[in-house]
Write a protein that holds these residues in place. Structure first.
Motif, PDB file in Angstrom:
ATOM      1  N   ILE A 143       0.822  -1.210   0.000  1.00 32.62           N
ATOM      2  CA  ILE A 143       0.000   0.000   0.000  1.00 32.62           C
ATOM      3  C   ILE A 143       0.854   1.258   0.000  1.00 32.62           C
ATOM      4  N   SER A 144       1.864   1.293   0.873  1.00 29.93           N
ATOM      5  CA  SER A 144       2.706   2.482   1.009  1.00 29.93           C
ATOM      6  C   SER A 144       3.946   2.130   1.816  1.00 29.93           C
ATOM      7  N   GLN A 145       4.946   3.005   1.771  1.00 32.63           N
ATOM      8  CA  GLN A 145       6.142   2.792   2.581  1.00 32.63           C
ATOM      9  C   GLN A 145       5.795   2.791   4.060  1.00 32.63           C
ATOM     10  N   GLY A 146       4.900   3.694   4.458  1.00 27.90           N
ATOM     11  CA  GLY A 146       4.500   3.747   5.859  1.00 27.90           C
ATOM     12  C   GLY A 146       3.849   2.458   6.319  1.00 27.90           C
ATOM     13  N   ALA A 147       2.949   1.906   5.499  1.00 31.32           N
ATOM     14  CA  ALA A 147       2.289   0.649   5.860  1.00 31.32           C
ATOM     15  C   ALA A 147       3.299  -0.486   5.952  1.00 31.32           C
ATOM     16  N   ALA A 148       4.279  -0.493   5.051  1.00 31.31           N
ATOM     17  CA  ALA A 148       5.332  -1.514   5.104  1.00 31.31           C
ATOM     18  C   ALA A 148       6.154  -1.377   6.378  1.00 31.31           C
ATOM     19  N   ASP A 149       6.470  -0.136   6.763  1.00 28.85           N
ATOM     20  CA  ASP A 149       7.268   0.098   7.966  1.00 28.85           C
ATOM     21  C   ASP A 149       6.518  -0.335   9.224  1.00 28.85           C
ATOM     22  N   VAL A 150       5.220  -0.039   9.278  1.00 31.09           N
ATOM     23  CA  VAL A 150       4.422  -0.417  10.450  1.00 31.09           C
ATOM     24  C   VAL A 150       4.263  -1.935  10.509  1.00 31.09           C
ATOM     25  N   CYS A 151       4.137  -2.573   9.351  1.00 38.23           N
ATOM     26  CA  CYS A 151       4.074  -4.029   9.310  1.00 38.23           C
ATOM     27  C   CYS A 151       5.370  -4.621   9.854  1.00 38.23           C
ATOM     28  N   ARG A 152       6.501  -4.028   9.477  1.00 36.62           N
ATOM     29  CA  ARG A 152       7.799  -4.493   9.982  1.00 36.62           C
ATOM     30  C   ARG A 152       7.865  -4.350  11.503  1.00 36.62           C
ATOM     31  N   GLU A 153       7.373  -3.234  12.026  1.00 29.55           N
ATOM     32  CA  GLU A 153       7.336  -3.027  13.479  1.00 29.55           C
ATOM     33  C   GLU A 153       6.562  -4.160  14.162  1.00 29.55           C
ATOM     34  N   ALA A 154       5.405  -4.489  13.591  1.00 32.58           N
ATOM     35  CA  ALA A 154       4.558  -5.523  14.183  1.00 32.58           C
ATOM     36  C   ALA A 154       5.254  -6.877  14.183  1.00 32.58           C
ATOM     37  N   ILE A 155       5.875  -7.240  13.063  1.00 29.83           N
ATOM     38  CA  ILE A 155       6.551  -8.540  12.953  1.00 29.83           C
ATOM     39  C   ILE A 155       7.712  -8.616  13.938  1.00 29.83           C
ATOM     40  N   GLN A 156       8.498  -7.562  14.012  1.00 27.89           N
ATOM     41  CA  GLN A 156       9.651  -7.559  14.921  1.00 27.89           C
ATOM     42  C   GLN A 156       9.209  -7.640  16.369  1.00 27.89           C
ATOM     43  N   THR A 157       8.123  -6.934  16.709  1.00 22.77           N
ATOM     44  CA  THR A 157       7.596  -6.994  18.076  1.00 22.77           C
ATOM     45  C   THR A 157       7.073  -8.395  18.383  1.00 22.77           C
ATOM     46  N   ALA A 158       6.333  -8.981  17.437  1.00 22.65           N
ATOM     47  CA  ALA A 158       5.814 -10.338  17.626  1.00 22.65           C
ATOM     48  C   ALA A 158       6.953 -11.337  17.817  1.00 22.65           C
ATOM     49  N   ASN A 159       7.999 -11.212  17.016  1.00 22.74           N
ATOM     50  CA  ASN A 159       9.158 -12.103  17.154  1.00 22.74           C
ATOM     51  C   ASN A 159       9.782 -11.970  18.544  1.00 22.74           C
TER      52      ASN A 159
END
Length: 348
Positions: A143-159
């Motif tokens: 969708i956007s760079q921002g959405a990609a960045d927030v998705c990365r935040e979520a994955i890293q936090t979940a890990n």
């Protein structure tokens, strides 16, 4: 894993405007309004099965968004952590195909509220604390760079918190328009996944991984599941964190008649689901999401991967008979089909 732990999904939900029946855009004088989006569809499936879900997105503060929230809450989906901001919801227009004419989707989602999301807006530490599962799809970072960045935040936090992470690769060529390609963005995100779901096109278009000699346009409904073990092995070699790789197998005879099933590879064994012959498709949009929702439920509920895969395939088969993005079926209905009862007899 504790099946009582909540399942968190993150992505964009859109207003869906569809032509009635099989009318073309140029024929329709009215459009049917519902809501849908990959990760929301998964959350609705899981809520139907009695699972505790929390759906995360960003919506504008207007009446359409409030109607969407009411719709999600009415289906049992948790909405307490949805953000508000931005100017608009994304929209997609759907023209349902018939026989030799394919369905068509037109997106109107540029500058939507979630497209303008930025890192730091979502409190992932709080949202994922105590969660058991986090699910995202390849649509969100497109969708956007921002959405990609927030998705990365979520994955890293979940890990970091030990939360299981799943991804549906969901390649959408018409969405990657902000200057980055799926091949550039997706690998870093998929590296944090414990389970990867995709189809033959997703693996090929995003990672260049494909089964040798396979041509989806020439299947005529006949798909050899064993051909996809190589895809699973290649994905697992590329992303060693992944404990399971799942491929959905759609054989397209025409727009109304598909065969449907899937395979699951755990690193050692290839599990194959029954193959369903879906002769009169009502709505195939959301088919992959219904498979994912069924798979998550199955993996958290049943004792073995074969049952989980069979539940996913049966749930998704039933979704093809239901109008709209959401799979509105019960566990009992899915398990009845799993047992082989596809008669459609009236339940009295």
């Amino acid at each position: 894993m504790n099946t009582k732990k909540k399942i968190v999904t993150f992505g964009e939900i859109m207003l869906r405007l569809a032509t009635p029946g099989y009318l073309r855009f140029g024929q329709a004088n009215e459009l049917t309004a519902t809501f849908g989006g990959g990760e929301a569809n998964v959350a609705v499936s899981l809520a139907n099965y009695g699972m505790d879900t929390d759906y995360i997105t960003r919506l504008p503060n207007n009446d359409i968004a409030r109607a969407c929230l009411q719709d999600l809450r009415g289906r049992g989906v948790g909405t307490d952590h949805i953000l508000f901001g931005g100017e608009r919801m994304g929209i997609y227009f759907l023209e349902t195909g018939a026989v030799a004419r394919a369905s068509k989707v037109i997106y109107d989602r540029s500058h939507s509220s979630i497209a303008e999301i930025q890192p730091g807006m979502v409190d992932w530490e709080t949202i994922l604390d105590g969660a058991g599962w986090f699910h995202w799809t390849g649509i969100t970072p497109a969708i956007s760079q921002g959405a990609a960045d927030v998705c990365r935040e979520a994955i890293q936090t979940a890990n970091r918190l030990g939360v299981t992470v799943s991804c549906d690769l969901n390649y959408r060529k018409n969405l990657w328009k902000y200057g980055k390609s799926a091949a550039e963005v997706m690998p870093e995100l998929v590296e944090g996944c414990d389970l990867i779901l995709g189809n033959e096109e997703d693996a090929d278009k995003v990672f260049g991984i494909k089964p040798e000699g396979f041509d989806v346009t020439a299947t005529q409904g006949k798909v050899n599941a064993a051909e996809f073990e190589s895809v699973c092995r290649q994905l697992m070699a590329r992303f060693p964190r992944a404990k399971k790789v799942v491929i959905t197998l759609r054989g397209a005879i025409n727009a109304n008649h598909n065969t449907w099933g899937g395979v699951l590879f755990d690193g050692n064994r290839l599990y194959q689901s029954p193959r369903y012959d879906i002769t009169h498709i009502v709505d195939r949009v959301g088919g992959g999401d219904s498979f994912m929702g069924g798979l998550i439920y199955g993996l958290l509920t049943y004792a073995d991967d074969q049952q989980a895969l069979d539940f996913a395939a049966a749930a998704s088969c039933l979704k093809h008979t239901i109008y709209g993005d959401y799979n509105q079926v019960s566990v009992q209905e899915v398990e009845t089909l799993m047992r082989g009862d596809a008669s459609g007899r009236v339940s009295r």
